[in-house]
Motif scaffolding. Structure first.
Motif, PDB file in Angstrom:
ATOM      1  N   ILE A 264     -22.790  60.958 -47.469  1.00 12.48           N
ATOM      2  CA  ILE A 264     -23.169  60.384 -48.767  1.00 12.48           C
ATOM      3  C   ILE A 264     -22.141  59.368 -49.244  1.00 12.48           C
ATOM      4  CG2 ILE A 264     -23.698  60.908 -51.183  1.00 12.48           C
ATOM      5  CD1 ILE A 264     -25.765  61.863 -49.064  1.00 12.48           C
ATOM      6  N   MET A 265     -20.864  59.621 -48.979  1.00 18.25           N
ATOM      7  CA  MET A 265     -19.823  58.658 -49.349  1.00 18.25           C
ATOM      8  C   MET A 265     -20.092  57.306 -48.697  1.00 18.25           C
ATOM      9  SD  MET A 265     -15.757  58.719 -48.405  1.00 18.25           S
ATOM     10  CE  MET A 265     -16.172  58.584 -46.647  1.00 18.25           C
ATOM     11  N   ARG A 266     -20.460  57.322 -47.407  1.00 16.26           N
ATOM     12  CA  ARG A 266     -20.709  56.063 -46.702  1.00 16.26           C
ATOM     13  C   ARG A 266     -21.990  55.396 -47.184  1.00 16.26           C
ATOM     14  NH1 ARG A 266     -21.182  57.137 -41.002  1.00 16.26           N
ATOM     15  NH2 ARG A 266     -20.970  59.369 -41.241  1.00 16.26           N
ATOM     16  N   ILE A 267     -23.001  56.194 -47.525  1.00 19.32           N
ATOM     17  CA  ILE A 267     -24.244  55.619 -48.038  1.00 19.32           C
ATOM     18  C   ILE A 267     -23.998  54.929 -49.375  1.00 19.32           C
ATOM     19  CG2 ILE A 267     -26.523  56.189 -48.987  1.00 19.32           C
ATOM     20  CD1 ILE A 267     -26.673  58.442 -46.906  1.00 19.32           C
ATOM     21  N   GLU A 268     -23.299  55.603 -50.272  1.00 21.01           N
ATOM     22  CA  GLU A 268     -23.172  55.110 -51.639  1.00 21.01           C
ATOM     23  C   GLU A 268     -22.155  53.983 -51.788  1.00 21.01           C
ATOM     24  OE1 GLU A 268     -22.656  58.592 -54.062  1.00 21.01           O
ATOM     25  OE2 GLU A 268     -24.800  59.112 -53.896  1.00 21.01           O
ATOM     26  N   ARG A 269     -21.278  53.822 -50.823  1.00 23.42           N
ATOM     27  CA  ARG A 269     -20.376  52.672 -50.898  1.00 23.42           C
ATOM     28  C   ARG A 269     -20.917  51.485 -50.091  1.00 23.42           C
ATOM     29  NH1 ARG A 269     -15.312  55.002 -47.284  1.00 23.42           N
ATOM     30  NH2 ARG A 269     -16.134  54.441 -45.227  1.00 23.42           N
ATOM     31  N   GLY A 270     -22.108  51.667 -49.489  1.00 18.18           N
ATOM     32  CA  GLY A 270     -22.782  50.560 -48.829  1.00 18.18           C
ATOM     33  C   GLY A 270     -22.200  50.171 -47.497  1.00 18.18           C
ATOM     34  N   ASP A 271     -21.764  51.143 -46.701  1.00 19.32           N
ATOM     35  CA  ASP A 271     -21.223  50.832 -45.381  1.00 19.32           C
ATOM     36  C   ASP A 271     -22.268  50.114 -44.537  1.00 19.32           C
ATOM     37  OD1 ASP A 271     -18.892  52.013 -46.031  1.00 19.32           O
ATOM     38  OD2 ASP A 271     -18.957  53.593 -44.516  1.00 19.32           O
ATOM     39  N   THR A 272     -21.827  49.115 -43.792  1.00 21.77           N
ATOM     40  CA  THR A 272     -22.735  48.400 -42.896  1.00 21.77           C
ATOM     41  C   THR A 272     -22.550  48.840 -41.457  1.00 21.77           C
ATOM     42  OG1 THR A 272     -21.105  46.638 -42.617  1.00 21.77           O
ATOM     43  CG2 THR A 272     -22.737  46.367 -44.369  1.00 21.77           C
ATOM     44  N   VAL A 273     -21.600  49.702 -41.207  1.00 17.94           N
ATOM     45  CA  VAL A 273     -21.331  50.172 -39.858  1.00 17.94           C
ATOM     46  C   VAL A 273     -21.679  51.653 -39.775  1.00 17.94           C
ATOM     47  CG1 VAL A 273     -19.575  50.466 -38.073  1.00 17.94           C
ATOM     48  CG2 VAL A 273     -19.488  48.475 -39.577  1.00 17.94           C
ATOM     49  N   THR A 274     -22.419  52.023 -38.749  1.00 19.10           N
ATOM     50  CA  THR A 274     -22.828  53.407 -38.586  1.00 19.10           C
ATOM     51  C   THR A 274     -21.628  54.335 -38.546  1.00 19.10           C
ATOM     52  OG1 THR A 274     -24.765  52.748 -37.349  1.00 19.10           O
ATOM     53  CG2 THR A 274     -24.064  55.010 -37.099  1.00 19.10           C
ATOM     54  N   GLY A 275     -20.651  54.002 -37.768  1.00 21.54           N
ATOM     55  CA  GLY A 275     -19.472  54.830 -37.627  1.00 21.54           C
ATOM     56  C   GLY A 275     -18.621  54.319 -36.495  1.00 21.54           C
ATOM     57  N   THR A 276     -17.610  55.051 -36.167  1.00 24.10           N
ATOM     58  CA  THR A 276     -16.708  54.649 -35.097  1.00 24.10           C
ATOM     59  C   THR A 276     -16.659  55.691 -33.997  1.00 24.10           C
ATOM     60  OG1 THR A 276     -14.852  55.692 -36.237  1.00 24.10           O
ATOM     61  CG2 THR A 276     -15.263  53.373 -36.721  1.00 24.10           C
ATOM     62  N   GLY A 277     -17.516  56.699 -34.090  1.00 22.07           N
ATOM     63  CA  GLY A 277     -17.455  57.790 -33.144  1.00 22.07           C
ATOM     64  C   GLY A 277     -16.323  58.742 -33.466  1.00 22.07           C
ATOM     65  N   ARG A 278     -15.830  58.674 -34.691  1.00 21.83           N
ATOM     66  CA  ARG A 278     -14.690  59.505 -35.083  1.00 21.83           C
ATOM     67  C   ARG A 278     -15.141  60.930 -35.387  1.00 21.83           C
ATOM     68  NH1 ARG A 278     -14.307  59.650 -41.014  1.00 21.83           N
ATOM     69  NH2 ARG A 278     -16.232  58.716 -41.755  1.00 21.83           N
ATOM     70  N   CYS A 279     -14.199  61.833 -35.272  1.00 20.98           N
ATOM     71  CA  CYS A 279     -14.441  63.220 -35.660  1.00 20.98           C
ATOM     72  C   CYS A 279     -14.083  63.355 -37.136  1.00 20.98           C
ATOM     73  CB  CYS A 279     -13.589  64.160 -34.818  1.00 20.98           C
ATOM     74  SG  CYS A 279     -13.861  65.899 -35.199  1.00 20.98           S
ATOM     75  N   VAL A 280     -15.080  63.578 -37.953  1.00 21.18           N
ATOM     76  CA  VAL A 280     -14.871  63.690 -39.392  1.00 21.18           C
ATOM     77  C   VAL A 280     -14.012  64.910 -39.711  1.00 21.18           C
ATOM     78  CG1 VAL A 280     -16.046  64.080 -41.596  1.00 21.18           C
ATOM     79  CG2 VAL A 280     -17.024  62.513 -39.907  1.00 21.18           C
ATOM     80  N   ALA A 281     -14.306  66.028 -39.057  1.00 19.17           N
ATOM     81  CA  ALA A 281     -13.549  67.258 -39.271  1.00 19.17           C
ATOM     82  C   ALA A 281     -13.849  68.229 -38.149  1.00 19.17           C
ATOM     83  CB  ALA A 281     -13.899  67.891 -40.618  1.00 19.17           C
ATOM     84  N   GLU A 282     -12.957  69.173 -37.943  1.00 16.75           N
ATOM     85  CA  GLU A 282     -13.169  70.225 -36.957  1.00 16.75           C
ATOM     86  C   GLU A 282     -13.336  71.555 -37.679  1.00 16.75           C
ATOM     87  OE1 GLU A 282      -9.900  70.077 -34.256  1.00 16.75           O
ATOM     88  OE2 GLU A 282     -10.744  68.395 -33.126  1.00 16.75           O
ATOM     89  N   ILE A 283     -14.441  72.226 -37.399  1.00 17.40           N
ATOM     90  CA  ILE A 283     -14.738  73.509 -38.036  1.00 17.40           C
ATOM     91  C   ILE A 283     -14.490  74.610 -36.999  1.00 17.40           C
ATOM     92  CG2 ILE A 283     -16.445  74.863 -39.266  1.00 17.40           C
ATOM     93  CD1 ILE A 283     -15.681  72.237 -40.652  1.00 17.40           C
ATOM     94  N   THR A 284     -13.526  75.454 -37.246  1.00 17.01           N
ATOM     95  CA  THR A 284     -13.122  76.471 -36.284  1.00 17.01           C
ATOM     96  C   THR A 284     -13.952  77.736 -36.419  1.00 17.01           C
ATOM     97  OG1 THR A 284     -10.860  75.618 -36.404  1.00 17.01           O
ATOM     98  CG2 THR A 284     -11.159  77.773 -35.391  1.00 17.01           C
ATOM     99  N   ARG A 285     -14.325  78.300 -35.272  1.00 16.94           N
ATOM    100  CA  ARG A 285     -15.043  79.579 -35.281  1.00 16.94           C
ATOM    101  C   ARG A 285     -14.044  80.715 -35.470  1.00 16.94           C
ATOM    102  NH1 ARG A 285     -20.206  79.155 -32.963  1.00 16.94           N
ATOM    103  NH2 ARG A 285     -20.178  81.267 -32.208  1.00 16.94           N
ATOM    104  N   ARG A 286     -14.519  81.809 -36.009  1.00 17.35           N
ATOM    105  CA  ARG A 286     -13.634  82.943 -36.243  1.00 17.35           C
ATOM    106  C   ARG A 286     -14.424  84.240 -36.003  1.00 17.35           C
ATOM    107  NH1 ARG A 286     -15.932  81.706 -41.111  1.00 17.35           N
ATOM    108  NH2 ARG A 286     -16.420  83.441 -42.499  1.00 17.35           N
ATOM    109  N   LEU A 287     -13.699  85.337 -35.864  1.00 16.37           N
ATOM    110  CA  LEU A 287     -14.338  86.637 -35.654  1.00 16.37           C
ATOM    111  C   LEU A 287     -14.303  87.442 -36.938  1.00 16.37           C
ATOM    112  CD1 LEU A 287     -15.495  88.627 -33.496  1.00 16.37           C
ATOM    113  CD2 LEU A 287     -13.193  89.570 -33.343  1.00 16.37           C
ATOM    114  N   PHE A 288     -15.430  88.037 -37.301  1.00 15.71           N
ATOM    115  CA  PHE A 288     -15.420  88.937 -38.444  1.00 15.71           C
ATOM    116  C   PHE A 288     -16.387  90.089 -38.178  1.00 15.71           C
ATOM    117  CE2 PHE A 288     -18.984  86.274 -39.583  1.00 15.71           C
ATOM    118  CZ  PHE A 288     -19.859  87.115 -40.238  1.00 15.71           C
ATOM    119  N   ASN A 289     -16.331  91.081 -39.033  1.00 13.80           N
ATOM    120  CA  ASN A 289     -17.111  92.311 -38.866  1.00 13.80           C
ATOM    121  C   ASN A 289     -16.728  93.052 -37.577  1.00 13.80           C
ATOM    122  OD1 ASN A 289     -18.532  92.166 -41.226  1.00 13.80           O
ATOM    123  ND2 ASN A 289     -20.283  91.120 -40.327  1.00 13.80           N
ATOM    124  N   ALA A 290     -15.532  92.807 -37.083  1.00 17.22           N
ATOM    125  CA  ALA A 290     -15.093  93.476 -35.851  1.00 17.22           C
ATOM    126  C   ALA A 290     -14.356  94.745 -36.185  1.00 17.22           C
ATOM    127  CB  ALA A 290     -14.217  92.558 -35.037  1.00 17.22           C
TER     128      ALA A 290
END
Length: 341
Positions: A315-341
């Motif tokens: 949404i940030m890129r849409i609302e600021r009017g970006d003309t470039v799709t992206g750079t193939g960058r990793c926006v963020a890394e979401i790590t998996r975790r164990l729970f209920n073990a």
């Protein structure tokens, strides 16, 4: 081109030798991008000569009168994937955007690419989820298509060779290290990775085997080669093989909760409680995993965090009017975790 025919932005851009994005901004009169006067005059004159008329639907999307985000799903849609898409819809609705999901599961690469080619310039933004291409060249074609696309993001993995930005779920060595260490601390000697047919062809099983061997365990891969897109069926077929065995692994990690559910159900139908014989860990985010007593242990990632991260960036890129799709960058890394073990 016949003067009476209707020209589109791509036609004007091709005639001018300019990018789709540049021509779009010039013809829409957006003030936040500066172009040389001769460039602007060239585009306006070419548009008149080619009888260019704006697409009112696309125009309304760019003006955000109709704020649509298109999500394309091209691979198996599991229960956990549905939870992701529901969270995506909630995050978008909170920002006054609407989600439209297109399911292309089971379609050949050519059909998926043709659909993307036809719709790519209509929504305000695009979210891609598990496209499931079978051919390497399909990814290359996708990358070319998205060079002139609205702001877009891949929700679960990078797109090979693409300029599409993505949020990465850490499925790899860090999570497997944690999983194997968890099994080691419980003194399990025989472990198994129960995966889908598609995952069995990745480097994931090899890494699992390697880490298990380093921890002094024997490991095996369990999968059904005939049920790639039906994880419940895959689990039932794997269970049939396990039920014929005299001995079972000490622990099984199922990359899909549906597989884990099917294993438990199949054993129950034979009056056997697999949870008494094998320690099962799920690999999804399914709500039904909490229905068991005790709940099915799971390695998961934080779905709300994943979708909030993706939507914030998109949404940030849409609302600021970006003309470039992206750079193939990793926006963020979401790590998996164990729970209920």
């Amino acid at each position: 081109m016949n003067r009476s025919a209707r020209a589109g932005l791509k036609d004007v851009a091709k005639r001018c030798g300019l990018s789709y994005a540049a021509v779009s901004h010039i013809l829409s009169g957006k003030p936040n991008y500066k172009f040389k006067r001769e460039t602007v005059e060239l585009v306006l004159e070419t548009a008149r000569e080619m009888n260019y008329r704006p697409n009112q639907f696309a125009s309304s999307l760019r003006k955000q009168e109709n704020q649509i985000i298109s999500c394309i799903v091209g691979d198996a849609l599991r229960h956990s994937d549905s939870a992701h898409l529901k969270q995506l819809e909630l995050e978008l609705n909170q920002r006054n955007y609407n989600l439209v999901v297109q399911i292309l599961i089971g379609q050949p690469d050519e059909v998926k690419l043709d659909f993307i080619r036809r719709m790519i310039n209509f929504p305000a933004g695009i979210a891609l989820w598990s496209l499931g291409f079978q051919k390497r060249e399909s990814w290359q074609t996708l990358a070319e298509l998205f060079k002139n696309a609205p702001p877009s993001i891949m929700l679960n993995s990078p797109c090979p060779g693409s300029n599409i930005d993505y949020v990465k779920i850490l499925w790899g060595s860090d999570m497997l290290d944690c999983l194997i260490d968890f099994f080691r601390k419980r003194n399990y000697k025989k472990v198994a990775l129960c995966s889908t047919e598609l995952e069995s062809r990745s480097d994931y099983p090899g890494r699992f085997m390697e880490l298990a061997a380093q921890a002094g365990m024997t490991a095996e891969l369990l999968y059904d080669p005939f049920s790639e897109n039906d994880h419940f069926l895959s689990g039932r077929n794997i269970a049939k093989k396990l039920l014929k065995r005299k001995s079972l692994p000490d622990a099984i990690y199922c990359t899909s909760d549906e597989i884990a559910f099917s294993l438990i159900t199949a054993f129950s139908e034979q009056k056997r409680n697999i949870r008494d014989e094998v320690y099962i860990v799920g690999g999804g985010d399914s709500a039904f995993a909490h229905w068991y007593d005790p709940p099915l242990p799971m390695f998961v990632h934080d779905i709300p965090q994943l979708m909030k991260t993706a939507v914030d960036d998109l949404i940030m890129r849409i609302e600021r009017g970006d003309t470039v799709t992206g750079t193939g960058r990793c926006v963020a890394e979401i790590t998996r975790r164990l729970f209920n073990a």
